[in-house]
Design an enzyme around this catalytic site. Structure first.
Site, PDB file in Angstrom:
ATOM      1  N   GLU A 161      57.620  11.273 -31.968  1.00 46.33           N
ATOM      2  CA  GLU A 161      57.755  12.912 -32.170  1.00 46.33           C
ATOM      3  C   GLU A 161      57.059  13.717 -31.000  1.00 46.33           C
ATOM      4  O   GLU A 161      57.460  14.854 -31.192  1.00 46.33           O
ATOM      5  CB  GLU A 161      57.218  13.288 -33.574  1.00 46.33           C
ATOM      6  CG  GLU A 161      57.638  12.667 -34.561  1.00 46.33           C
ATOM      7  CD  GLU A 161      57.321  11.067 -34.905  1.00 46.33           C
ATOM      8  OE1 GLU A 161      57.940  10.581 -35.706  1.00 46.33           O
ATOM      9  OE2 GLU A 161      56.535  10.703 -34.357  1.00 46.33           O
ATOM     10  N   ASN A 162      56.376  13.217 -30.059  1.00 50.05           N
ATOM     11  CA  ASN A 162      55.848  13.887 -29.178  1.00 50.05           C
ATOM     12  C   ASN A 162      56.906  14.370 -27.881  1.00 50.05           C
ATOM     13  O   ASN A 162      56.546  15.384 -27.039  1.00 50.05           O
ATOM     14  CB  ASN A 162      54.952  13.178 -28.291  1.00 50.05           C
ATOM     15  CG  ASN A 162      53.505  13.053 -28.963  1.00 50.05           C
ATOM     16  OD1 ASN A 162      52.463  12.094 -28.944  1.00 50.05           O
ATOM     17  ND2 ASN A 162      53.151  14.130 -29.770  1.00 50.05           N
ATOM     18  N   GLY A 203      44.978  18.722 -26.146  1.00 52.03           N
ATOM     19  CA  GLY A 203      45.445  20.069 -25.967  1.00 52.03           C
ATOM     20  C   GLY A 203      44.473  21.174 -26.438  1.00 52.03           C
ATOM     21  O   GLY A 203      44.389  22.314 -25.723  1.00 52.03           O
ATOM     22  N   ASP A 219      43.449  12.597 -31.040  1.00 54.33           N
ATOM     23  CA  ASP A 219      43.962  13.779 -31.122  1.00 54.33           C
ATOM     24  C   ASP A 219      43.103  14.958 -30.778  1.00 54.33           C
ATOM     25  O   ASP A 219      41.792  14.594 -31.035  1.00 54.33           O
ATOM     26  CB  ASP A 219      44.258  14.034 -32.711  1.00 54.33           C
ATOM     27  CG  ASP A 219      45.103  15.300 -33.036  1.00 54.33           C
ATOM     28  OD1 ASP A 219      45.790  15.813 -32.083  1.00 54.33           O
ATOM     29  OD2 ASP A 219      45.079  15.907 -34.158  1.00 54.33           O
ATOM     30  N   SER A 233      53.654   9.248 -29.265  1.00 59.21           N
ATOM     31  CA  SER A 233      54.452   9.158 -30.493  1.00 59.21           C
ATOM     32  C   SER A 233      55.879   9.682 -29.985  1.00 59.21           C
ATOM     33  O   SER A 233      56.154  10.459 -29.036  1.00 59.21           O
ATOM     34  CB  SER A 233      53.847   9.996 -31.583  1.00 59.21           C
ATOM     35  OG  SER A 233      54.346  11.328 -31.582  1.00 59.21           O
TER      36      SER A 233
END
Length: 249
Positions: free
Chosen positions: A73-74, A29, A26, A71
């Site tokens: 969700e990405n 970005g 993580d 993921s």
């Protein structure tokens, strides 16, 4: 050698049964945004970090390294960022296949690859096939993956086996439920590392990390280096893993 891959370190890893490390990578970005750059550049730097961490895992005889690449969700991210991520994934597969074979690494992809374009799906299949017989590190890439998806998929497979009389419903136990998950052929996860400062699992390997040690760091993934990786491993060495039992001290 630049990395801490001493014989002593390797023996400690073996002694402590640190066989499977999973990483939630993580902060790509945010790393880019802090520098006034577009998020895509952060993902590219993150790929460079992944290459270094994979090398360190190989040099220290880690059996399995699972990386949370994308993921389910990405997909909610901006379309341009998703397109860039898919292109980077394809580039990584294409550019690293020689190194995978050179370092005896087997690549395994877990997750729902059906939404990927045909070129990417075909190349995933190609690289998995070409590295299948490699006997060193298993590099397990979680792409379009979520823990809930994995569990539901496993339940559906069990239902089919029960309907076909391959499996009796009373035979369903924890030990054989694991065989229906995408990680069925892998050892349990011993250590989960999450970079980027967040302290949550984000729908990652929910079943598989029941007794894993969890290590969180504020370091953004592109800044994460072999020393940081070793700090996480050293943390694991300090833990007494009881698996629901009591301390032996």
């Amino acid at each position: 050698m630049l990395y801490k891959s001493s014989l002593k370190n390797k023996k400690r890893i073996q002694k402590e049964n640190l066989r499977h490390i999973a990483i939630i990578m993580d902060g790509n970005g945010r790393w880019a945004e802090k520098r006034g750059k577009i998020r895509t550049l952060g993902h590219k730097e993150g790929f460079k970090t992944a290459r270094k961490i994979i090398k360190y895992a190989v040099e220290n005889n880690i059996k399995i390294l699972t990386l949370y690449v994308f993921s389910r969700e990405n997909w909610r991210r901006p379309k341009l960022e998703i397109t860039a991520l898919m292109k980077l994934f394809f580039f990584a597969l294409k550019s690293e296949i020689k190194n995978l074979n050179k370092y005896n690494i087997r690549l395994k992809i877990i997750g729902d690859t059906s939404p990927f374009n045909e070129n990417l799906k075909n190349y995933i299949h190609k690289v998995e096939k070409q590295t299948f017989n490699n006997t060193g590190l298993i590099l397990n890439i979680a792409a379009n993956y979520s823990g809930r998806w994995d569990i539901i998929r496993g339940i559906k497979k069990i239902i089919k086996d029960v309907q076909k009389d391959v499996l009796d419903i009373d035979q369903i136990q924890e030990r054989n439920f694991s065989q229906y998950l995408s990680t069925s052929e892998l050892l349990p996860v011993d250590l989960v590392i999450r970079t980027g400062g967040e302290k949550r699992i984000s729908n990652f390997l929910l079943w598989q990390i029941a007794y894993s040690e969890l290590y969180f760091t504020d370091i953004l993934w592109p800044d994460f280096n072999w020393r940081d990786f070793q700090h996480a491993i050293d943390y694991f060495f300090t833990r007494e893993r009881r698996f629901g039992g009591i301390s032996i001290s």
